[in-house]
Design a protein around this motif. Structure first.
Motif, PDB file in Angstrom:
ATOM      1  N   ASP A  87       0.810  -1.226   0.000  1.00 30.39           N
ATOM      2  CA  ASP A  87       0.000   0.000   0.000  1.00 30.39           C
ATOM      3  C   ASP A  87       0.837   1.268   0.000  1.00 30.39           C
ATOM      4  O   ASP A  87       0.421   2.287  -0.564  1.00 30.39           O
ATOM      5  CB  ASP A  87      -0.939   0.013   1.219  1.00 30.39           C
ATOM      6  CG  ASP A  87      -2.130  -0.908   1.030  1.00 30.39           C
ATOM      7  OD1 ASP A  87      -2.477  -1.176  -0.134  1.00 30.39           O
ATOM      8  OD2 ASP A  87      -2.699  -1.368   2.039  1.00 30.39           O
ATOM      9  N   PRO A 112      -2.793  -3.727  -4.225  1.00 29.34           N
ATOM     10  CA  PRO A 112      -3.458  -2.436  -4.420  1.00 29.34           C
ATOM     11  C   PRO A 112      -3.927  -2.245  -5.869  1.00 29.34           C
ATOM     12  O   PRO A 112      -3.189  -2.533  -6.812  1.00 29.34           O
ATOM     13  CB  PRO A 112      -2.371  -1.419  -4.070  1.00 29.34           C
ATOM     14  CG  PRO A 112      -1.295  -2.181  -3.373  1.00 29.34           C
ATOM     15  CD  PRO A 112      -1.375  -3.572  -3.885  1.00 29.34           C
ATOM     16  N   ALA A 113      -5.138  -1.751  -6.024  1.00 30.82           N
ATOM     17  CA  ALA A 113      -5.641  -1.429  -7.361  1.00 30.82           C
ATOM     18  C   ALA A 113      -4.790  -0.357  -8.022  1.00 30.82           C
ATOM     19  O   ALA A 113      -4.728  -0.271  -9.253  1.00 30.82           O
ATOM     20  CB  ALA A 113      -7.096  -0.979  -7.270  1.00 30.82           C
ATOM     21  N   SER A 114      -4.089   0.427  -7.205  1.00 30.20           N
ATOM     22  CA  SER A 114      -3.276   1.524  -7.746  1.00 30.20           C
ATOM     23  C   SER A 114      -2.108   1.030  -8.596  1.00 30.20           C
ATOM     24  O   SER A 114      -1.524   1.816  -9.364  1.00 30.20           O
ATOM     25  CB  SER A 114      -2.732   2.394  -6.606  1.00 30.20           C
ATOM     26  OG  SER A 114      -1.937   1.620  -5.720  1.00 30.20           O
ATOM     27  N   SER A 116      -2.339  -0.428 -11.128  1.00 31.13           N
ATOM     28  CA  SER A 116      -2.762  -0.220 -12.520  1.00 31.13           C
ATOM     29  C   SER A 116      -2.224   1.084 -13.084  1.00 31.13           C
ATOM     30  O   SER A 116      -2.293   1.315 -14.297  1.00 31.13           O
ATOM     31  CB  SER A 116      -4.282  -0.242 -12.617  1.00 31.13           C
ATOM     32  OG  SER A 116      -4.852   0.834 -11.879  1.00 31.13           O
ATOM     33  N   PRO A 136      -7.443  -7.433  -7.963  1.00 33.84           N
ATOM     34  CA  PRO A 136      -8.132  -6.222  -8.434  1.00 33.84           C
ATOM     35  C   PRO A 136      -8.350  -6.247  -9.944  1.00 33.84           C
ATOM     36  O   PRO A 136      -7.410  -6.488 -10.704  1.00 33.84           O
ATOM     37  CB  PRO A 136      -7.191  -5.086  -8.020  1.00 33.84           C
ATOM     38  CG  PRO A 136      -5.868  -5.713  -7.792  1.00 33.84           C
ATOM     39  CD  PRO A 136      -6.116  -7.135  -7.392  1.00 33.84           C
ATOM     40  N   PRO A 137      -9.581  -6.016 -10.395  1.00 39.53           N
ATOM     41  CA  PRO A 137      -9.846  -6.005 -11.844  1.00 39.53           C
ATOM     42  C   PRO A 137      -9.078  -4.919 -12.578  1.00 39.53           C
ATOM     43  O   PRO A 137      -8.861  -5.029 -13.787  1.00 39.53           O
ATOM     44  CB  PRO A 137     -11.360  -5.778 -11.924  1.00 39.53           C
ATOM     45  CG  PRO A 137     -11.764  -5.219 -10.603  1.00 39.53           C
ATOM     46  CD  PRO A 137     -10.806  -5.777  -9.606  1.00 39.53           C
ATOM     47  N   GLN A 138      -8.630  -3.894 -11.846  1.00 35.75           N
ATOM     48  CA  GLN A 138      -7.880  -2.806 -12.475  1.00 35.75           C
ATOM     49  C   GLN A 138      -6.569  -3.273 -13.106  1.00 35.75           C
ATOM     50  O   GLN A 138      -6.019  -2.583 -13.974  1.00 35.75           O
ATOM     51  CB  GLN A 138      -7.593  -1.696 -11.449  1.00 35.75           C
ATOM     52  CG  GLN A 138      -8.818  -0.935 -10.983  1.00 35.75           C
ATOM     53  CD  GLN A 138      -9.536  -1.594  -9.823  1.00 35.75           C
ATOM     54  OE1 GLN A 138      -9.240  -2.746  -9.470  1.00 35.75           O
ATOM     55  NE2 GLN A 138     -10.465  -0.881  -9.200  1.00 35.75           N
ATOM     56  N   LEU A 139      -6.063  -4.444 -12.691  1.00 38.10           N
ATOM     57  CA  LEU A 139      -4.848  -4.955 -13.325  1.00 38.10           C
ATOM     58  C   LEU A 139      -5.080  -5.198 -14.811  1.00 38.10           C
ATOM     59  O   LEU A 139      -4.134  -5.249 -15.597  1.00 38.10           O
ATOM     60  CB  LEU A 139      -4.388  -6.252 -12.642  1.00 38.10           C
ATOM     61  CG  LEU A 139      -3.922  -6.147 -11.181  1.00 38.10           C
ATOM     62  CD1 LEU A 139      -3.389  -7.488 -10.701  1.00 38.10           C
ATOM     63  CD2 LEU A 139      -2.870  -5.054 -11.004  1.00 38.10           C
ATOM     64  N   ASP A 141      -6.087  -3.093 -16.754  1.00 40.68           N
ATOM     65  CA  ASP A 141      -5.749  -1.849 -17.456  1.00 40.68           C
ATOM     66  C   ASP A 141      -4.282  -1.800 -17.870  1.00 40.68           C
ATOM     67  O   ASP A 141      -3.873  -0.867 -18.576  1.00 40.68           O
ATOM     68  CB  ASP A 141      -6.051  -0.639 -16.563  1.00 40.68           C
ATOM     69  CG  ASP A 141      -7.532  -0.480 -16.276  1.00 40.68           C
ATOM     70  OD1 ASP A 141      -8.337  -0.951 -17.109  1.00 40.68           O
ATOM     71  OD2 ASP A 141      -7.884   0.093 -15.229  1.00 40.68           O
ATOM     72  N   GLN A 162     -11.420  -9.150 -16.552  1.00 38.83           N
ATOM     73  CA  GLN A 162     -10.552  -8.148 -17.185  1.00 38.83           C
ATOM     74  C   GLN A 162      -9.150  -8.681 -17.467  1.00 38.83           C
ATOM     75  O   GLN A 162      -8.494  -8.236 -18.418  1.00 38.83           O
ATOM     76  CB  GLN A 162     -10.459  -6.894 -16.297  1.00 38.83           C
ATOM     77  CG  GLN A 162     -11.727  -6.064 -16.250  1.00 38.83           C
ATOM     78  CD  GLN A 162     -12.704  -6.510 -15.183  1.00 38.83           C
ATOM     79  OE1 GLN A 162     -12.656  -7.658 -14.714  1.00 38.83           O
ATOM     80  NE2 GLN A 162     -13.592  -5.624 -14.777  1.00 38.83           N
TER      81      GLN A 162
END
Length: 323
Positions: A87, A112-114, A116, A136-139, A141, A162
């Motif tokens: 984090d 962490p989604a961050s 991405s 995290p689905p943001q990966l 991206d 994703q």
């Protein structure tokens, strides 16, 4: 409109406007790494992370690599016993990072989604840690991602769809977690796919059959059931390594597998396969490993298996064979 002629008033007004609209500058890579190091308890393994200068971070800081312009492009900290989480790592400080490799540590907490925000990333390896929560689905991206390794953690829940839409992904290893479903779309670029040792079930995944470049497939130690698809060789003609062991697949070993002429390793043990050991296996001339044990196959062991000159390991124990 209001006009202020008084200098003091103008300065007060200017300051208040400045306070209302702060200019945010991302942390430098050195500051970001030192902040993360502090969150990890300043481990001795990162003792070289000191005297932060543009030169030192690229030349003397352990695990940090830079390009010719001095931009941090790689962070490789394998097997250093690092404890803590991710984090406090500020991804905004690393716009040029192409590789993040933290394999074989003791990192915990969520992914962490961050992450991405690391838009240049081609390799993400967080394998063999203690990370938990969901992926995290943001990966999804990370459009430049080629290698994704999250194996041997405590990740749970559904694997986000994703991830199957990563346009350049070649290697994906999500094995040895607590993942429960894989609602994936076809993955035309993936070559290495491991979903082993999870809690996946249902029939043989359709998306795998529609991911035609797969050469290494490991679905072992899950709860998959039903027949091994006859269409497997037609859909995945380049398979070299196939592991379907320790599931609940049933029925015969399909004769169509004779067309997998490049196959080197076949692991089908620990299922509910019947119908005997098929003679066509003797034609798979590249086989090095043939594992069929712990299936109720029955019947004799075909002498034609003696033609497998490359074979190094044959496992047919507990298969109800007739000698």
């Amino acid at each position: 409109f209001f006009f202020f002629n008084d200098t003091a008033t103008t300065e007060i007004y200017t300051l208040s406007l400045h306070d209302a609209l702060p200019i945010s500058t991302p942390a430098s890579p050195a500051d970001a790494l030192l902040a993360w190091k502090s969150s990890l308890g300043n481990p001795a393994a990162l003792s070289t992370w000191t005297n932060a200068t543009q030169v030192s971070i690229c030349t003397t800081w352990r695990g940090v690599a830079c390009d010719a312009a001095g931009r941090v492009v790689s962070l490789r900290l394998r097997g250093l016993g690092l404890t803590g989480g991710l984090d406090a790592l500020d991804p905004g400080a690393f716009p040029s990072l192409t590789s993040l490799d933290l394999k074989d540590n003791n990192l915990a907490g969520a992914i962490p989604a961050s992450l991405s925000q690391l838009r240049a990333l081609a390799t993400l390896d967080l394998g063999s840690n203690g990370l938990n929560g969901t992926i995290p689905p943001q990966l999804g991206d990370l459009s430049g991602l080629v290698e994704l390794r999250l194996f041997n953690n405590n990740l749970a829940g559904a694997i986000p769809n994703q991830l199957s839409k990563l346009p350049k992904i070649v290697q994906m290893d999500l094995g040895s977690n607590y993942l429960t479903s894989v609602p994936f779309s076809p993955m035309p670029t993936v070559e290495f796919l491991s979903l082993s040792l999870n809690y996946l079930d249902g029939s043989f995944p359709e998306f795998v059959l529609r991911s035609g470049n797969v050469t290494y497939l490991d679905l072992s130690q899950n709860g998959f059931s039903g027949p091994i698809p006859d269409a497997l060789p037609e859909r995945l003609p380049n398979l070299r390594w196939l592991n379907l062991s320790a599931n609940a697949f049933s029925g015969r070993i399909p004769a169509s597998l004779a067309r997998l002429t490049r196959l080197r390793d076949m692991h089908l043990g620990g299922n509910s396969l019947t119908g005997g050991v098929p003679e066509f296996l003797g034609s798979l001339s590249q086989l090095r490993v043939l594992e069929l044990g712990s299936n109720p196959l029955g019947g004799p062991l075909p002498p034609v298996l003696g033609h497998l000159k490359m074979l190094q390991q044959l496992d047919v124990k507990n298969s109800s064979l007739v000698s």
